[in-house]
Design an enzyme around this catalytic site. Structure first.
Site, PDB file in Angstrom:
ATOM      1  N   THR A 182      15.607  -6.109   7.343  1.00  0.00           N
ATOM      2  CA  THR A 182      15.254  -4.913   6.809  1.00  0.00           C
ATOM      3  C   THR A 182      16.455  -4.461   6.041  1.00  0.00           C
ATOM      4  O   THR A 182      16.503  -3.492   5.197  1.00  0.00           O
ATOM      5  CB  THR A 182      15.050  -3.610   7.875  1.00  0.00           C
ATOM      6  OG1 THR A 182      16.198  -3.470   8.764  1.00  0.00           O
ATOM      7  CG2 THR A 182      13.730  -3.949   8.524  1.00  0.00           C
ATOM      8  N   HIS A 226       0.817  -1.214   0.021  1.00  0.00           N
ATOM      9  CA  HIS A 226      -0.060  -0.014   0.005  1.00  0.00           C
ATOM     10  C   HIS A 226       0.894   1.263  -0.064  1.00  0.00           C
ATOM     11  O   HIS A 226       1.866   1.241   0.394  1.00  0.00           O
ATOM     12  CB  HIS A 226      -0.946   0.029   1.180  1.00  0.00           C
ATOM     13  CG  HIS A 226      -1.765  -0.982   1.246  1.00  0.00           C
ATOM     14  ND1 HIS A 226      -3.079  -1.135   0.713  1.00  0.00           N
ATOM     15  CD2 HIS A 226      -1.716  -2.441   2.029  1.00  0.00           C
ATOM     16  CE1 HIS A 226      -3.711  -2.200   0.903  1.00  0.00           C
ATOM     17  NE2 HIS A 226      -2.770  -2.980   1.725  1.00  0.00           N
ATOM     18  N   LYS A 284      26.948 -13.803  14.558  1.00  0.00           N
ATOM     19  CA  LYS A 284      28.184 -14.220  14.447  1.00  0.00           C
ATOM     20  C   LYS A 284      28.640 -14.649  12.750  1.00  0.00           C
ATOM     21  O   LYS A 284      27.602 -14.738  12.146  1.00  0.00           O
ATOM     22  CB  LYS A 284      28.457 -15.598  15.322  1.00  0.00           C
ATOM     23  CG  LYS A 284      27.509 -16.718  14.837  1.00  0.00           C
ATOM     24  CD  LYS A 284      28.016 -17.897  15.901  1.00  0.00           C
ATOM     25  CE  LYS A 284      27.125 -19.053  15.453  1.00  0.00           C
ATOM     26  NZ  LYS A 284      27.720 -20.166  16.188  1.00  0.00           N
ATOM     27  N   ARG A 338      19.962  -8.250  13.538  1.00  0.00           N
ATOM     28  CA  ARG A 338      21.669  -7.898  13.607  1.00  0.00           C
ATOM     29  C   ARG A 338      22.413  -8.911  13.441  1.00  0.00           C
ATOM     30  O   ARG A 338      22.104 -10.067  14.004  1.00  0.00           O
ATOM     31  CB  ARG A 338      21.783  -7.060  14.803  1.00  0.00           C
ATOM     32  CG  ARG A 338      21.042  -5.817  14.909  1.00  0.00           C
ATOM     33  CD  ARG A 338      21.075  -5.270  16.252  1.00  0.00           C
ATOM     34  NE  ARG A 338      20.775  -3.652  16.101  1.00  0.00           N
ATOM     35  CZ  ARG A 338      19.379  -3.414  16.734  1.00  0.00           C
ATOM     36  NH1 ARG A 338      18.804  -4.543  17.148  1.00  0.00           N
ATOM     37  NH2 ARG A 338      18.952  -2.220  16.745  1.00  0.00           N
TER      38      ARG A 338
END
Length: 185
Positions: free
Chosen positions: A163, A101, A181, A178
């Site tokens: 992201t 959208h 390792k 994130r």
């Protein structure tokens, strides 16, 4: 008997939506091509237990050989999603190469009516290709957002929201995901 017939009919419908279908593919999930012209290619020995949908006539979904889309996963392709060889996508994963959208209220306020009539304006929607490289593993209930490349051999921890790009042979987890390792090849 009826259950077997229903499974057979579903697989036949799925096969009709696929432009290139490899050998030994299990199509227990659902393949939906919402507009003619979209391209769907699935390589040898894949298994699709989730839901793959192409939204526009220019959508391109490609899945390499020996890859899996797990149960209740959704792969929603507006522009391009490329899943390479030997990729494992666990259950209830969402992979979407667009926002679906507009961010503008004025442009999205009538989306429900447009969806009902099949006239959704994809030009108002931000979209960017997704690539999942060879040997990657996406953990259950993860979300992969538009414009992301997941590197070769990377592992996405369960429940992560990806992201941004993921380096090859690394483990990422969290929201936003994130690096946890390095794995090494």
């Amino acid at each position: 008997m009826l259950k077997k017939l229903m499974k057979f009919l579903k697989r036949q419908k799925n096969k009709k939506a696929i432009d290139v279908l490899g050998e030994g593919v299990d199509l227990s999930g659902t393949i939906e091509k919402r507009t003619p012209g979209a391209k769907i290619e699935i390589g040898d020995n894949c298994r699709i237990n989730g839901y793959v949908v192409t939204e526009t006539s220019s959508s391109k979904f490609k899945m390499g050989k020996n890859s899996l889309i797990g149960p209740d996963s959704i792969v929603d392709c507006v522009s391009s999603i490329n899943i390479e060889d030997d990729v494992l996508i666990s259950y209830q994963v969402i992979i979407a190469d667009s926002d679906n959208h507009s961010l503008s209220y004025q442009k999205r306020k009538d989306d429900i009516q447009r969806w009902k009539t099949g006239t959704h304006n994809w030009a108002d929607v931000i979209s960017s290709p997704i690539v999942v490289k060879k040997g990657a593993w996406i953990g259950a209930r993860s979300i992969i957002l538009k414009g992301v490349t997941i590197g070769e051999g990377a592992v996405i921890g369960m429940g992560s929201v990806v992201t941004s790009n993921v380096e090859p042979y690394t483990v990422v987890a969290g929201n936003p995901a994130r690096k946890i390792k390095d794995l090494g090849p």
